[in-house]
Design a protein around this motif. Sequence first.
Motif, short mmCIF file in Angstrom:
data_model
loop_
_atom_site.label_atom_id
_atom_site.label_comp_id
_atom_site.label_asym_id
_atom_site.label_seq_id
_atom_site.Cartn_x
_atom_site.Cartn_y
_atom_site.Cartn_z
N GLU A 93 3.44 14.37 -17.88
CA GLU A 93 2.24 14.09 -18.66
C GLU A 93 2.05 15.14 -19.76
O GLU A 93 1.69 14.81 -20.89
N ARG A 94 2.31 16.40 -19.43
CA ARG A 94 2.20 17.48 -20.42
C ARG A 94 3.11 17.23 -21.61
O ARG A 94 2.77 17.48 -22.76
N ARG A 95 4.27 16.67 -21.35
CA ARG A 95 5.26 16.42 -22.40
C ARG A 95 5.02 15.14 -23.18
O ARG A 95 5.68 14.88 -24.17
N PHE A 96 4.08 14.33 -22.74
CA PHE A 96 3.92 12.99 -23.26
C PHE A 96 3.72 12.94 -24.77
O PHE A 96 4.25 12.07 -25.43
N ASP A 97 2.96 13.84 -25.33
CA ASP A 97 2.69 13.81 -26.77
C ASP A 97 3.68 14.61 -27.60
O ASP A 97 3.48 14.79 -28.80
N LEU A 98 4.74 15.10 -26.96
CA LEU A 98 5.77 15.85 -27.68
C LEU A 98 6.98 14.95 -27.92
O LEU A 98 7.32 14.13 -27.07
N SER A 99 7.62 15.15 -29.04
CA SER A 99 8.89 14.46 -29.20
C SER A 99 9.90 15.15 -28.30
O SER A 99 9.75 16.32 -27.95
#
Length: 108
Positions: A93-99
């Motif tokens: 979830e933490r990575r969700f908005d990162l490419s």
Amino acid sequence: MSDVLAKLTQVLEARKQSQPEESYVASLHHKGLNKILEKVGEEAVETILAARDAELSGDNSKLIGETADLWFHSLVMLSHLGENAQSVMDELERRFDLSGLEEKSRRG
């Protein structure tokens, strides 16, 4: 989907306290981290081979089964080290908005 992981986490934690002769999960914990890692590696290889076969045959059923085995043994590994599926879900979830490229460059 997360309900299944939550239920499995509960089962794994309960079985961790069982006697090795009563539970496969307990027997893995009893044998220690190296045995658990061996199983994770074995299942990873079997998953890779099943994916290769699935591409040729068009039948993903063995791939799904092997992936389930890999996830299961990975969850046993996490449990052995005091973690669980929620820790992995939180990280995803933490990575969700990162490419993917941005996330990978942050690790380096």
